[in-house]
Scaffold this motif. Structure first.
Motif, short mmCIF file in Angstrom:
data_model
loop_
_atom_site.label_atom_id
_atom_site.label_comp_id
_atom_site.label_asym_id
_atom_site.label_seq_id
_atom_site.Cartn_x
_atom_site.Cartn_y
_atom_site.Cartn_z
N ALA A 22 2.94 -12.79 10.23
CA ALA A 22 2.54 -14.00 9.51
C ALA A 22 1.28 -13.72 8.70
CB ALA A 22 2.29 -15.14 10.49
N GLN A 23 0.34 -12.96 9.27
CA GLN A 23 -0.87 -12.61 8.55
C GLN A 23 -0.54 -11.72 7.36
OE1 GLN A 23 -3.88 -13.75 9.00
NE2 GLN A 23 -4.91 -12.45 7.53
N ALA A 24 0.38 -10.78 7.55
CA ALA A 24 0.74 -9.86 6.46
C ALA A 24 1.34 -10.60 5.27
CB ALA A 24 1.71 -8.81 6.98
N LEU A 25 2.02 -11.71 5.53
CA LEU A 25 2.63 -12.47 4.43
C LEU A 25 1.58 -13.14 3.55
CD1 LEU A 25 5.65 -14.12 6.27
CD2 LEU A 25 5.69 -12.20 4.69
N THR A 26 0.39 -13.43 4.11
CA THR A 26 -0.62 -14.13 3.33
C THR A 26 -1.60 -13.18 2.64
OG1 THR A 26 -2.07 -14.35 5.26
CG2 THR A 26 -0.52 -16.16 4.84
N ASN A 27 -1.64 -11.93 3.05
CA ASN A 27 -2.57 -10.97 2.45
C ASN A 27 -2.06 -10.49 1.10
OD1 ASN A 27 -3.86 -11.23 4.88
ND2 ASN A 27 -3.33 -9.20 5.61
N PRO A 28 -2.96 -10.32 0.13
CA PRO A 28 -2.54 -9.76 -1.15
C PRO A 28 -2.02 -8.34 -0.97
CG PRO A 28 -4.77 -10.66 -1.27
CD PRO A 28 -4.38 -10.65 0.16
N PRO A 29 -1.08 -7.92 -1.79
CA PRO A 29 -0.54 -6.56 -1.64
C PRO A 29 -1.53 -5.50 -2.11
CG PRO A 29 0.39 -7.62 -3.57
CD PRO A 29 -0.44 -8.66 -2.87
N GLN A 34 -3.16 5.08 -11.01
CA GLN A 34 -3.67 6.44 -11.20
C GLN A 34 -4.12 7.05 -9.86
OE1 GLN A 34 -5.02 3.89 -13.43
NE2 GLN A 34 -3.32 4.42 -14.76
N GLY A 35 -3.38 6.75 -8.81
CA GLY A 35 -3.65 7.31 -7.48
C GLY A 35 -4.74 6.59 -6.70
N ILE A 36 -5.30 5.51 -7.25
CA ILE A 36 -6.36 4.74 -6.59
C ILE A 36 -5.75 3.46 -6.01
CG2 ILE A 36 -8.59 3.58 -6.88
CD1 ILE A 36 -8.76 6.57 -7.45
N GLU A 37 -5.95 3.25 -4.70
CA GLU A 37 -5.49 2.01 -4.08
C GLU A 37 -6.42 0.87 -4.48
OE1 GLU A 37 -5.53 2.81 0.14
OE2 GLU A 37 -3.38 3.21 0.11
N TYR A 38 -5.84 -0.30 -4.74
CA TYR A 38 -6.63 -1.48 -5.04
C TYR A 38 -5.90 -2.73 -4.60
CZ TYR A 38 -3.73 -2.47 -9.16
OH TYR A 38 -2.68 -2.76 -10.00
N MET A 39 -6.64 -3.81 -4.44
CA MET A 39 -6.07 -5.09 -4.03
C MET A 39 -6.80 -6.18 -4.79
SD MET A 39 -5.69 -6.73 -0.18
CE MET A 39 -7.26 -6.12 0.34
#
Length: 161
Positions: A22-29, A34-39
Protein backbone atom coordinates in the motif's frame (compact mmCIF):
# COMPACT_ATOMS: atom_id res chain seq x y z
CA UNK A 1 5.04 -27.32 18.33
CA UNK A 2 1.54 -26.04 17.96
CA UNK A 3 0.11 -24.75 14.67
CA UNK A 4 -0.39 -21.27 16.18
CA UNK A 5 3.37 -20.87 16.61
CA UNK A 6 3.68 -21.00 12.80
CA UNK A 7 0.52 -19.01 12.12
CA UNK A 8 1.42 -15.89 14.11
CA UNK A 9 4.68 -15.10 12.29
CA UNK A 10 3.05 -15.84 8.95
CA UNK A 11 0.14 -13.52 9.77
CA UNK A 12 2.54 -10.76 10.84
CA UNK A 13 4.49 -11.08 7.58
CA UNK A 14 1.26 -11.00 5.57
CA UNK A 15 0.13 -7.81 7.34
CA UNK A 16 3.52 -6.18 6.76
CA UNK A 17 3.31 -7.14 3.10
CA UNK A 18 -0.08 -5.47 2.76
CA UNK A 19 1.20 -2.25 4.35
CA UNK A 20 4.38 -2.31 2.28
CA UNK A 21 2.52 -2.70 -0.99
CA UNK A 22 0.00 0.00 0.00
CA UNK A 23 2.89 2.35 0.79
CA UNK A 24 4.60 1.50 -2.50
CA UNK A 25 1.48 2.53 -4.42
CA UNK A 26 1.62 6.05 -2.98
CA UNK A 27 5.36 6.67 -3.45
CA UNK A 28 6.53 8.44 -6.60
CA UNK A 29 8.39 6.14 -8.99
CA UNK A 30 12.17 6.11 -9.20
CA UNK A 31 13.29 6.94 -12.73
CA UNK A 32 16.65 6.93 -14.51
CA UNK A 33 18.15 9.58 -16.83
CA UNK A 34 21.64 9.12 -18.27
CA UNK A 35 22.26 6.43 -15.63
CA UNK A 36 21.27 8.70 -12.70
CA UNK A 37 18.37 7.62 -10.48
CA UNK A 38 15.90 10.37 -9.61
CA UNK A 39 12.43 10.77 -8.14
CA UNK A 40 9.98 13.66 -8.53
CA UNK A 41 7.07 14.39 -6.23
CA UNK A 42 5.47 16.74 -3.76
CA UNK A 43 2.23 17.53 -5.57
CA UNK A 44 0.12 16.66 -2.51
CA UNK A 45 0.91 17.33 1.13
CA UNK A 46 1.33 13.59 1.79
CA UNK A 47 3.71 13.24 -1.15
CA UNK A 48 5.66 16.35 -0.07
CA UNK A 49 5.96 14.90 3.43
CA UNK A 50 7.24 11.62 1.98
CA UNK A 51 9.80 13.46 -0.19
CA UNK A 52 11.02 15.42 2.87
CA UNK A 53 11.38 12.19 4.82
CA UNK A 54 13.46 10.39 2.19
CA UNK A 55 15.48 13.43 0.99
CA UNK A 56 18.38 12.84 3.43
CA UNK A 57 18.94 9.43 1.77
CA UNK A 58 19.47 11.06 -1.64
CA UNK A 59 22.57 13.00 -2.70
CA UNK A 60 20.71 16.02 -4.11
CA UNK A 61 17.39 17.73 -3.51
CA UNK A 62 16.11 20.26 -6.05
CA UNK A 63 13.05 22.34 -5.20
CA UNK A 64 11.04 24.45 -7.66
CA UNK A 65 8.64 27.31 -6.86
CA UNK A 66 7.25 30.59 -8.14
CA UNK A 67 7.65 33.59 -5.83
CA UNK A 68 4.38 34.50 -4.14
CA UNK A 69 2.66 31.52 -5.76
CA UNK A 70 -0.69 30.43 -4.35
CA UNK A 71 -0.71 27.41 -2.01
CA UNK A 72 -1.12 24.17 -3.92
CA UNK A 73 0.26 25.67 -7.14
CA UNK A 74 3.65 24.53 -8.30
CA UNK A 75 5.67 24.75 -11.50
CA UNK A 76 5.16 21.91 -13.92
CA UNK A 77 7.30 20.91 -16.89
CA UNK A 78 10.55 22.20 -15.42
CA UNK A 79 13.46 21.10 -17.60
CA UNK A 80 16.48 20.18 -15.48
CA UNK A 81 20.04 19.97 -16.81
CA UNK A 82 22.95 18.96 -14.56
CA UNK A 83 26.53 19.47 -15.76
CA UNK A 84 29.91 18.97 -14.15
CA UNK A 85 30.93 22.44 -12.97
CA UNK A 86 34.46 22.59 -14.35
CA UNK A 87 34.28 20.45 -17.49
CA UNK A 88 30.73 21.27 -18.58
CA UNK A 89 30.09 17.57 -19.24
CA UNK A 90 26.37 16.71 -19.28
CA UNK A 91 25.53 14.48 -16.32
CA UNK A 92 21.74 14.45 -16.45
CA UNK A 93 18.89 15.99 -18.45
CA UNK A 94 15.23 15.42 -17.65
CA UNK A 95 11.91 17.13 -16.97
CA UNK A 96 9.87 17.17 -13.80
CA UNK A 97 6.20 17.81 -13.25
CA UNK A 98 6.53 18.23 -9.50
CA UNK A 99 7.96 20.77 -7.06
CA UNK A 100 10.63 18.42 -5.59
CA UNK A 101 13.24 16.33 -7.35
CA UNK A 102 15.67 13.97 -5.62
CA UNK A 103 18.72 12.66 -7.50
CA UNK A 104 21.51 10.19 -6.71
CA UNK A 105 24.42 12.26 -8.01
CA UNK A 106 28.00 11.18 -7.37
CA UNK A 107 30.10 13.40 -5.11
CA UNK A 108 31.34 16.38 -7.10
CA UNK A 109 30.72 19.97 -8.17
CA UNK A 110 27.81 20.63 -10.52
CA UNK A 111 25.96 23.44 -12.28
CA UNK A 112 22.20 22.89 -12.32
CA UNK A 113 19.95 24.67 -14.82
CA UNK A 114 16.19 24.69 -14.33
CA UNK A 115 14.03 26.08 -17.13
CA UNK A 116 10.37 27.02 -16.74
CA UNK A 117 8.40 28.72 -19.52
CA UNK A 118 11.61 29.72 -21.30
CA UNK A 119 13.24 31.27 -18.22
CA UNK A 120 16.39 29.46 -17.04
CA UNK A 121 17.75 29.71 -13.52
CA UNK A 122 21.22 28.36 -12.77
CA UNK A 123 22.80 27.38 -9.46
CA UNK A 124 25.95 25.61 -8.33
CA UNK A 125 25.52 22.40 -6.34
CA UNK A 126 28.27 20.57 -4.50
CA UNK A 127 27.60 16.98 -3.46
CA UNK A 128 29.73 15.50 -0.68
CA UNK A 129 29.98 11.78 0.04
CA UNK A 130 27.34 10.77 2.58
CA UNK A 131 25.68 14.19 2.80
CA UNK A 132 22.58 15.52 1.11
CA UNK A 133 22.86 18.79 -0.88
CA UNK A 134 20.01 21.11 -1.78
CA UNK A 135 19.27 23.80 -4.37
CA UNK A 136 16.07 25.84 -4.48
CA UNK A 137 14.92 27.49 -7.72
CA UNK A 138 12.36 30.31 -7.34
CA UNK A 139 11.09 32.07 -10.45
CA UNK A 140 9.80 35.67 -10.11
CA UNK A 141 6.05 36.03 -9.89
CA UNK A 142 5.95 39.00 -12.30
CA UNK A 143 6.34 36.67 -15.30
CA UNK A 144 3.31 35.14 -17.03
CA UNK A 145 3.51 31.52 -15.95
CA UNK A 146 -0.15 30.73 -16.58
CA UNK A 147 0.61 27.98 -19.07
CA UNK A 148 3.54 26.64 -17.06
CA UNK A 149 1.38 26.36 -13.95
CA UNK A 150 -1.43 24.68 -15.88
CA UNK A 151 -3.84 27.59 -16.04
CA UNK A 152 -5.54 28.58 -19.30
CA UNK A 153 -4.55 31.95 -20.70
CA UNK A 154 -7.29 34.62 -20.93
CA UNK A 155 -7.39 34.32 -24.74
CA UNK A 156 -7.86 30.55 -24.38
CA UNK A 157 -10.74 31.10 -21.95
CA UNK A 158 -12.42 33.51 -24.37
CA UNK A 159 -12.26 31.02 -27.22
CA UNK A 160 -13.87 28.31 -25.08
CA UNK A 161 -16.95 30.41 -24.33
Amino acid sequence: MTPTRFWRPAAALAILGVFSSAQALTNPPIRIAQGIEYMCGGKSSAEASFMETVAPRWAATLEFAVSRGKPGQFPSDVKVVVRERYSGRLVMETATGAPIMLARLDPGAYEVEATLAGITLQQPLTVFNGLSSKAVFVWPSNVDFAAALGFPRPEQQASVR
